[in-house]
Scaffold this active site. Structure first.
Site, PDB file in Angstrom:
ATOM      1  N   ASP A 266       0.865  -1.176   0.000  1.00  0.00           N
ATOM      2  CA  ASP A 266       0.000   0.000   0.000  1.00  0.00           C
ATOM      3  C   ASP A 266       0.906   1.232   0.000  1.00  0.00           C
ATOM      4  OD1 ASP A 266      -2.129   1.752   0.010  1.00  0.00           O
ATOM      5  OD2 ASP A 266      -3.200   0.781   1.654  1.00  0.00           O
TER       6      ASP A 266
HETATM    7  C1  NOJ Z   1      -3.940   4.018   0.138  1.00  0.00           C
HETATM    8  C2  NOJ Z   1      -5.141   3.154   0.341  1.00  0.00           C
HETATM    9  O1  NOJ Z   1      -5.061   2.487   1.575  1.00  0.00           O
HETATM   10  C3  NOJ Z   1      -5.347   2.116  -0.751  1.00  0.00           C
HETATM   11  O2  NOJ Z   1      -6.601   1.513  -0.577  1.00  0.00           O
HETATM   12  C4  NOJ Z   1      -5.232   2.732  -2.116  1.00  0.00           C
HETATM   13  O3  NOJ Z   1      -5.442   1.755  -3.094  1.00  0.00           O
HETATM   14  C5  NOJ Z   1      -3.856   3.359  -2.237  1.00  0.00           C
HETATM   15  N1  NOJ Z   1      -3.714   4.399  -1.236  1.00  0.00           N
HETATM   16  C6  NOJ Z   1      -3.613   3.949  -3.634  1.00  0.00           C
HETATM   17  O4  NOJ Z   1      -4.380   5.052  -3.846  1.00  0.00           O
END
Ligand code: NOJ
Length: 721
Positions: A266
């Site tokens: 993430d």
């Molecule tokens: C953080 C988020 O937790 C995740 O769900 C998302 O896909 C990513 N950022 C990318 O935007």
């Protein structure tokens, strides 16, 4: 390309080029991006060179055919081996046409329509140049304080798994055969939905038994459907951050589940190993995540900075890098990017497909099916000959798309007043704001009361603004803001029927809303067509059929409260229960205010006594459960008939009920239909103390009903007992 061509491509790559494939950066870092911002600053901060960017493997958040084509074209000019970029972004519940938030979709219990919504989102994303969506998010959640529950379909393993499969089918289909598809990335692995205290990014600590039993199946379901990618979670799981968790990523995901797709961290999660306190420096953070098998590092540059060093020092095998690169190249190849790096990006198709009438229609249908009628004291449906006052901060508010709808826009959004005006002579609709979402003035309140006093019936459009849920949107007090509760009470004091319509992203503590409203509709964040869909329900053009996929607590003090809880050794309702020494709260009930599966309709349904084909099955036999459901009202409607099971004695404790199946039936006034379910041994399996997944011979209870509370039961036996 075939696999041996891909393998030889890996052989031709320098270590730096390979590492580049393992990095994902946001759009402004790339030549050709429409908003280049102040990217030299961030590049310097991250220690990135132009050569690094030229070798980077994937882009986060680029959108629009024009931009993605421009970026790809420039990249191919600069990249020595001509390896195309992968474009990834969060198309969670729609690209430009925004469908209801996933928690709302969960309440539709409509797996086919959910699949269709994902397919239409994929179509809009694909013509805009997207290749991968960071969806579905399938984190099971029993935590209404956690703001991200609205990205998931709710609290149930079986229902979430069904939606996980539908979403993957819709987004991804057959990537190589079907037109307008994007690869899916299931997230957040694992158990991100169970943070302590409901506070985002917080500790998750649970037994492996609970993890396997309740939390893992939906991720697995997505992968069984062919989902190409997995994203790590921010949280620690049993002491180890998921992103550096070798057991989770290598032993479970890769070895046990045989996942051979791409695993991405993430955003910034590699770096977070430092504040988590499990890496002493950036280099160790990179080492731990690479060893855990995280192929792509999202938005930090530790892989770029340290991988070569780690390989040279013998701390990391180059073969580990090669495997990761090959997985990424295989995905690019599956998407056909080596032959056609622009895939389906097309400005003309964007004009044709984005916000096409069919997309809007599905958004409207799904939003209406997601609305849950919590209470109705004969206040709904509305009569359009009446004068209706529409009051509240969501009367004319475009903030109904939900926190994950960056591609949606306010000007495309149908607000509630617009939806109502489509049905009503505008002289009959009186509109006043009454208050803001969190603040308001006495003047606003007085104006609203004056407006409402001229009406026959009052619709109070209330809720949370979208920043009150979503990522980092945890709340400890899950009631509506005080100012709105005050508005509602004042409206009720006018002595007219009051209908509360709620726009929000979590199960709220709605006790005061229930007390001061004659009817309550939970509309969630219904998306682009939200105003039309809610008006469809309000005026009875669509009969509400949504059923909660997450329990609404009686109060936050009960949280987590969920339907499939265990009995405890001192259940409150046991025949021999004492008054005091039982598992209970002294001041509130144990039960949720509105349980999982609950939702009213304008129709009423009668369930006959259920019948069982037998009360005893062997592991090879099936049992049929039948129940007649009759529409006893004057209104056609759709009912979701639910089947639950309880294993009465297990090797480990078993939930009081577990959803095992459901069927949707449409019934005309007076019509009866027989709903039939089949039960077989495979549905009775569970994780034992030694984590073996199997069933036990013994006695079971089967329940059928309109929700997880109002159910009838019968017993049956499995095996030779
Ligand atoms: C953080 C988020 O937790 C995740 O769900 C998302 O896909 C990513 N950022 C990318 O935007």
């Amino acid at each position: 390309m075939n696999d041996s061509q891909l393998t030889s491509l890996v052989k031709d790559m320098t270590l730096h080029e390979k590492v580049g494939q393992l990095v994902q950066l946001a759009t402004p870092f790339f030549k050709g991006a429409s908003d280049k911002g102040q990217i030299t600053g961030p590049m310097q901060e991250m220690g990135l060179s132009h050569e690094d960017i030229e070798n980077t493997g994937s882009v986060l958040g680029a959108s629009g055919a024009k931009e993605t084509i421009a970026i790809q074209r420039k990249h191919l000019e600069d990249n020595r081996l001509g390896i195309p970029l992968l474009f990834m972004s969060d198309i969670v519940h729609g690209f430009r046409t925004i469908f209801p938030v996933p928690l709302a979709i969960g309440c539709s219990w409509d797996l086919d329509l959910a699949e269709k919504s994902a397919a239409l989102a994929a179509k809009e994303a694909a013509v805009s140049g997207g290749h991968v969506t960071f969806a579905p998010m399938v984190d099971l959640s029993r935590e209404p304080r956690w703001g991200r529950g609205m990205e998931s379909t709710g609290e149930d393993t079986y229902l979430n798994s069904g939606f996980a499969r539908s979403f993957v089918r819709g987004f991804q289909g057959d990537l190589q055969q079907d037109a307008y598809k994007v690869a899916s990335c299931v997230k957040h692995f694992a158990a991100y939905g169970a943070p302590e205290g409901g506070r985002d990014y917080n500790t998750v600590d649970m037994s492996e038994w609970m993890l396997r039993e309740s939390y893992l199946p939906a991720y697995k379901a997505a992968l069984d459907e062919g989902c190409e990618m997995v994203m790590t979670a921010f949280n620690i799981l049993n002491g180890i951050p998921s992103t550096g968790n070798k057991w989770l990523m290598r032993n479970l995901l890769r070895d046990e589940w045989n996942f051979d797709g791409v695993l991405i961290s993430d955003w910034g999660a590699v770096k977070e190993l430092l504040p988590h306190g499990v890496a002493q420096d950036e280099k160790e953070a990179a080492l731990k995540t690479l060893r855990a098998g995280v192929d792509i590092e999202m938005m930090t540059s530790y892989y770029f900075k340290y991988t070569s060093e780690l390989v040279e020092e013998g701390l990391l095998e180059e073969s580990t890098i090669d495997e990761a690169v090959l997985r990424i190249l295989r995905l690019k190849n599956k998407l056909g990017l080596f032959e056609n790096p622009y895939r389906e990006a097309d400005e003309t198709d964007e004009k044709t497909f984005i916000l096409a009438p069919e997309h809007r229609n599905v958004a409207r249908e799904l939003a209406a099916k997601s609305v849950v009628l919590l209470k109705n004291e004969q206040a709904l449906p509305l009569n359009n000959n009446n004068n209706i006052a529409l009051v509240g901060p969501f009367a004319n508010n475009t903030d109904i798309l939900g926190p994950w709808s960056w591609g949606g826009s306010a000007e495309d959004t149908i607000t509630l007043d617009t939806g109502m005006k489509h049905r009503l002579n505008t002289d009959h609709l009186l509109i006043a704001e009454g208050s803001g979402i969190e603040t308001g003035t006495e003047q606003q309140l007085q104006e609203a009361l004056q407006t409402a006093s001229r009406a026959d019936v009052i619709v109070a459009a209330l809720g949370e603004h979208s920043d009150m849920s979503g990522e980092a949107g945890s709340r400890a007090d899950i009631r509506l803001p005080e100012i709105q509760l005050e508005l509602l009470k004042q409206l009720k004091s006018l002595g007219k029927p009051v209908i509360a319509v709620l726009f929000n992203g979590r199960p709220l503590d709605v006790r005061e809303v229930i007390e001061h409203a004659d009817a309550v509709l939970e509309a969630w964040y219904p998306g682009t067509e939200g105003g039309n869909a809610v008006a469809d329900i309000l005026f009875g053009d669509v009969n509400p059929s949504g059923k909660l996929s997450m329990s609404f607590p009686h109060s936050v003090g009960q949280v987590p409260v969920y339907y499939n809880q265990f009995n405890t050794g001192r259940p409150k309702d046991a025949p021999d229960a004492q008054i005091r020494f039982v598992s209970q709260y002294l001041d509130i009930p144990n039960e949720a205010l509105f349980p999982f599966g609950y939702g009213l309709s304008y129709s009423t349904y009668h369930y006959s006594e259920m019948s069982l084909s037998t009360d005893h099955i062997t592991p090879d036999e099936k049992l049929t459960v039948k129940v007649n459901v009759t529409n006893t009202s004057e209104t056609s409607g759709e009912e979701t008939v639910q089947l639950y099971i309880r294993d009465l004695v297990g090797d480990v404790v078993r939930p009081l009920k577990e959803l095992k199946d459901f069927k949707k039936v449409t019934l005309k006034p007076g019509e009866t239909t027989t709903v039939e379910f089949t039960i077989e041994e495979s549905q009775l399996r569970y994780y034992h103390a030694d984590l073996d997944y199997k069933s036990d011979a013994g006695e079971f209870e089967v329940f059928v009903g309109p929700n997880s509370r109002d159910i009838q039961s019968r017993k049956f036996k499995l095996g030779n007992v």
